[in-house]
Design an enzyme around this catalytic site. Structure first.
Site, PDB file in Angstrom:
ATOM      1  N   ASP A   4       0.848  -1.198   0.000  1.00  0.00           N
ATOM      2  CA  ASP A   4       0.000   0.000   0.000  1.00  0.00           C
ATOM      3  C   ASP A   4       0.880   1.243   0.000  1.00  0.00           C
ATOM      4  O   ASP A   4       1.562   1.517   0.986  1.00  0.00           O
ATOM      5  CB  ASP A   4      -0.884  -0.069   1.259  1.00  0.00           C
ATOM      6  CG  ASP A   4      -1.740   1.167   1.443  1.00  0.00           C
ATOM      7  OD1 ASP A   4      -1.880   1.953   0.480  1.00  0.00           O
ATOM      8  OD2 ASP A   4      -2.278   1.335   2.554  1.00  0.00           O
TER       9      ASP A   4
ATOM     10  N   ASP B 263      -3.917   4.014   2.731  1.00  0.00           N
ATOM     11  CA  ASP B 263      -5.367   3.911   2.978  1.00  0.00           C
ATOM     12  C   ASP B 263      -5.780   2.492   3.379  1.00  0.00           C
ATOM     13  O   ASP B 263      -6.958   2.207   3.536  1.00  0.00           O
ATOM     14  CB  ASP B 263      -6.166   4.388   1.745  1.00  0.00           C
ATOM     15  CG  ASP B 263      -5.948   3.498   0.533  1.00  0.00           C
ATOM     16  OD1 ASP B 263      -5.118   2.555   0.604  1.00  0.00           O
ATOM     17  OD2 ASP B 263      -6.610   3.737  -0.508  1.00  0.00           O
TER      18      ASP B 263
ATOM     19  N   ASP C 102      -1.860  -0.768  -3.777  1.00  0.00           N
ATOM     20  CA  ASP C 102      -2.031   0.023  -4.996  1.00  0.00           C
ATOM     21  C   ASP C 102      -0.834  -0.145  -5.931  1.00  0.00           C
ATOM     22  O   ASP C 102       0.164  -0.781  -5.573  1.00  0.00           O
ATOM     23  CB  ASP C 102      -2.251   1.507  -4.642  1.00  0.00           C
ATOM     24  CG  ASP C 102      -1.250   2.012  -3.617  1.00  0.00           C
ATOM     25  OD1 ASP C 102      -0.064   1.658  -3.737  1.00  0.00           O
ATOM     26  OD2 ASP C 102      -1.652   2.737  -2.670  1.00  0.00           O
TER      27      ASP C 102
ATOM     28  N   ASP D 132      -9.884 -14.792 -17.035  1.00  0.00           N
ATOM     29  CA  ASP D 132     -10.750 -15.174 -15.926  1.00  0.00           C
ATOM     30  C   ASP D 132     -11.873 -16.100 -16.405  1.00  0.00           C
ATOM     31  O   ASP D 132     -12.481 -15.844 -17.458  1.00  0.00           O
ATOM     32  CB  ASP D 132     -11.358 -13.889 -15.332  1.00  0.00           C
ATOM     33  CG  ASP D 132     -12.065 -14.140 -14.021  1.00  0.00           C
ATOM     34  OD1 ASP D 132     -11.407 -14.589 -13.071  1.00  0.00           O
ATOM     35  OD2 ASP D 132     -13.282 -13.865 -13.946  1.00  0.00           O
TER      36      ASP D 132
ATOM     37  N   GLU E 253      -7.688 -19.467 -16.905  1.00  0.00           N
ATOM     38  CA  GLU E 253      -8.202 -20.000 -15.650  1.00  0.00           C
ATOM     39  C   GLU E 253      -9.436 -20.819 -16.028  1.00  0.00           C
ATOM     40  O   GLU E 253     -10.502 -20.266 -16.279  1.00  0.00           O
ATOM     41  CB  GLU E 253      -8.612 -18.880 -14.684  1.00  0.00           C
ATOM     42  CG  GLU E 253      -9.039 -19.447 -13.340  1.00  0.00           C
ATOM     43  CD  GLU E 253     -10.273 -18.814 -12.718  1.00  0.00           C
ATOM     44  OE1 GLU E 253     -10.518 -19.030 -11.545  1.00  0.00           O
ATOM     45  OE2 GLU E 253     -11.027 -18.112 -13.428  1.00  0.00           O
TER      46      GLU E 253
HETATM   47  C1  GLC Z   1     -12.347 -16.245 -11.140  1.00  0.00           C
HETATM   48  C2  GLC Z   1     -11.528 -15.401 -10.178  1.00  0.00           C
HETATM   49  C3  GLC Z   1     -12.298 -15.214  -8.940  1.00  0.00           C
HETATM   50  C4  GLC Z   1     -13.577 -14.476  -9.278  1.00  0.00           C
HETATM   51  C5  GLC Z   1     -14.362 -15.208 -10.358  1.00  0.00           C
HETATM   52  C6  GLC Z   1     -15.411 -14.323 -10.960  1.00  0.00           C
HETATM   53  O1  GLC Z   1     -12.557 -17.511 -10.649  1.00  0.00           O
HETATM   54  O2  GLC Z   1     -10.286 -16.006  -9.974  1.00  0.00           O
HETATM   55  O3  GLC Z   1     -11.585 -14.508  -7.956  1.00  0.00           O
HETATM   56  O4  GLC Z   1     -14.366 -14.352  -8.135  1.00  0.00           O
HETATM   57  O5  GLC Z   1     -13.542 -15.602 -11.418  1.00  0.00           O
HETATM   58  O6  GLC Z   1     -14.822 -13.355 -11.764  1.00  0.00           O
END
Ligand code: GLC
Length: 554
Positions: A27, A31, A35, A213, A277
């Site tokens: 940080d 705050d 960041d 994602d 992912e």
């Molecule tokens: C993926 C991310 C996770 C998020 C989800 C929705 O699994 O790693 O953190 O909550 O997607 O975007």
């Protein structure tokens, strides 16, 4: 491989990539929320650690209902985290230090605050604006029932009904995650064009790649059919086969998107890469995401969930290497990330008894000493393997999960949407301890920290481990150096049958022999020289249980 092909082999094939969670890494302004300037200031520490790249979880404008995975503008920086100029500076500084930068892209859904979703609400049924999302009329006489029976990964139904502009109850929209994360309709060419443009926006700013994602969710089965009650797949558990394909995961159409994205990144110089992912199993289905004209990598979550048992580890390693080799891709090992319980805590339970889900104060607590010991052994096994590996911030300090966070500080939508039934992921996201004696352990200039740090973390702070032989930090650093020196990421694995048994594993990669003692000690082979061990060896040189050693053997 010849030495010239080694030289020309792209960086990501054997890269060790360090995941930074912007809220919790460092940080800069005090705050209590991490960041970009904080990250930039700490990048030299990551270069010293010896990683090749950083992957940053989302730092884009977002109401932060899912810690930034709810993006309201894909081409800017969330003010909490800084400015676009701060992002440029971070990318430039990383490059100067020899670190590549991978950023997150969230294409399955936007935030409900995104201008597209606001426009969709305002425009009404049948409009071009609604066609960017999955709006449907409800079932039942007056449309009062959701369009199908899908449930959200975070709990509750996957549909929310809107109120139309005239105040009447209206259509429903799909959200596989939180209600503030409406799913986009990837059947709509406008959505494709928009995301290709977003890729270019960040590629032009110099990023080296994207982590995609929920990369297996963007395309849904036409007609959005019900999915049987018993089989409702949750992320992380979807076993996918030709005969049993959940309508929201791993649909064939996602591969067309990635073929196109591959062309986009390939049109840039410098070996830019894409990593999925995708919680898809069995491994052969996952490997399809990394076919030569698709993505470069896909996280190996089978490895992440595998039990700490010799046969389970051998099985997942062999299956993954074979599955990836079949498509010409590297494997991409991972033990922890921002969605799962840290492996130093997960492994503190009897093997195969604990899943990835959060741990709360009312749960049975892990054995911390055992968990850390096994975590270090598991990490040295992982880093000895061919392929690429991902590290989650803080694992190099041996951080455990924060397992006793008070209910009132929890922020994970999974906790909120299930009324506490799912503890959620906050416990792995607690800000990093840098300096034992500073307020917030040096996370920021003051005491503020968006999640409380446990007092025992003082001993795990980075400055307490730096230069201390045998500390988790120095063990990671040595492992990364040796991995590079011995070319382990580009090597080939051979099991050493004489060391593989019910309580041990042995393998060779290049000129390094790796032995893992699981729940029984293991004698060192005569004449071997220890390069690195995940924990202290016994005085007579025996490898104690839950310990991995890297050796030079005669
Ligand atoms: C993926 C991310 C996770 C998020 C989800 C929705 O699994 O790693 O953190 O909550 O997607 O975007």
């Amino acid at each position: 491989m010849t030495s010239s092909s080694l030289q020309s082999s792209p960086w990501w094939r054997d890269a060790v990539i360090y995941q930074v969670y912007p809220r919790s890494f460092a940080d800069g302004d005090g705050d209590g929320i991490g960041d970009l300037p904080g990250i930039t200031a700490r990048l030299p520490r990551l270069a010293e650690l010896g990683v090749d790249a950083v992957w940053l979880s989302p730092f884009y404008p977002s109401p932060q209902n899912d810690a930034g995975y709810d993006v309201s503008d894909y081409r800017d920086v969330e003010p909490l985290f800084g400015t676009l100029a701060d992002a440029d500076r971070m990318i430039a500084d990383a490059h100067e230090l020899g670190l590549r930068v991978v950023v997150d892209i969230v294409p399955n859904h936007t935030s409900s605050e995104h201008e597209w979703f606001r426009a969709a609400l305002a425009a009404g049924p049948g409009s071009r604006e609604r066609a960017r999302y999955l709006f449907r009329d409800g079932r039942g006489e007056a449309g009062e029932l959701p369009p199908n029976n899908w449930v959200s990964v975070f709990g509750g139904r996957a549909w929310t009904r809107v109120t139309e502009a005239d105040g009447s109850p209206g259509q429903w929209y799909l959200h596989l995650f939180d209600a503030t994360q409406p799913d986009l309709d990837w059947g709509n060419p406008e959505v494709h064009a928009e995301f290709e443009d977003v890729l270019r926006f960040w590629l032009d700013r110099g990023v080296d790649g994207f982590r995609i994602d929920v990369a297996h969710s963007m395309v849904k089965e036409p007609g959005l059919p019900d999915w049987s009650e018993d089989d409702r797949p949750m992320q992380g558990t979807a076993e996918i086969s030709e005969t049993r394909r959940p309508p929201m995961w791993d649909q064939e159409g996602v591969h067309d998107i990635y073929r196109r994205w591959r062309e986009v990144v390939d049109s840039y110089d410098g070996d830019r890469m894409l990593v999925a992912e995708a919680w898809v199993t069995p491994y052969e289905r996952l490997a399809r995401y990394t076919r030569p004209d698709e993505l470069h990598q896909a996280f190996n979550f089978d490895h992440c969930v595998a039990a700490w048992l010799p046969e389970a580890q051998r099985e997942v390693i062999s299956t993954s290497l074979a599955g990836s080799e079949a498509v010409g891709a590297p494997t991409t090992w991972v033990l922890s990330n921002h969605d799962v319980v840290r492996h130093a805590s997960r492994l503190g339970y009897p093997p195969a008894t604990r899943g990835l889900g959060g741990i709360g104060p009312r749960d049975e607590q892990p054995d911390r000493g055992l968990g850390l010991r096994r975590a270090r052994a598991a990490t040295l096994l992982m880093l000895s393997l061919p392929g690429s590996a991902y590290l989650w911030q803080g694992e190099e300090l041996g951080l455990p999960e924060h397992t006793t966070l008070p209910d009132e500080v929890r922020q994970d939508p999974a906790w909120l949407r299930t009324g506490g039934e799912q503890v959620g992921r906050d416990g792995c996201r607690v800000p990093i301890p840098w300096e034992a004696d500073a307020p917030s352990y040096g996370f920021g200039p003051g005491a503020a920290s968006w999640l409380p740090q446990p007092p025992e973390w003082a001993d795990l702070a980075r400055d307490r481990q730096e230069g201390v032989e045998g500390s988790t930090l120095e063990t990671y650093r040595a492992a990364l150096r040796l991995r590079r020196e011995h070319g382990l990421g580009r090597g080939a694995l051979h099991w050493l049958e004489e060391h593989c048994g019910p309580t041990s594993l042995g393998l060779r990669n290049g000129d390094v022999t790796v032995l893992v003692a699981f729940d029984e000690p293991l004698p060192l082979p005569a004449g071997s020289r220890v390069l690195l061990a995940s924990g202290p060896l016994d005085a007579d040189g025996t490898v104690p249980s839950d310990t991995t050693v890297w050796l030079r053997t005669p």
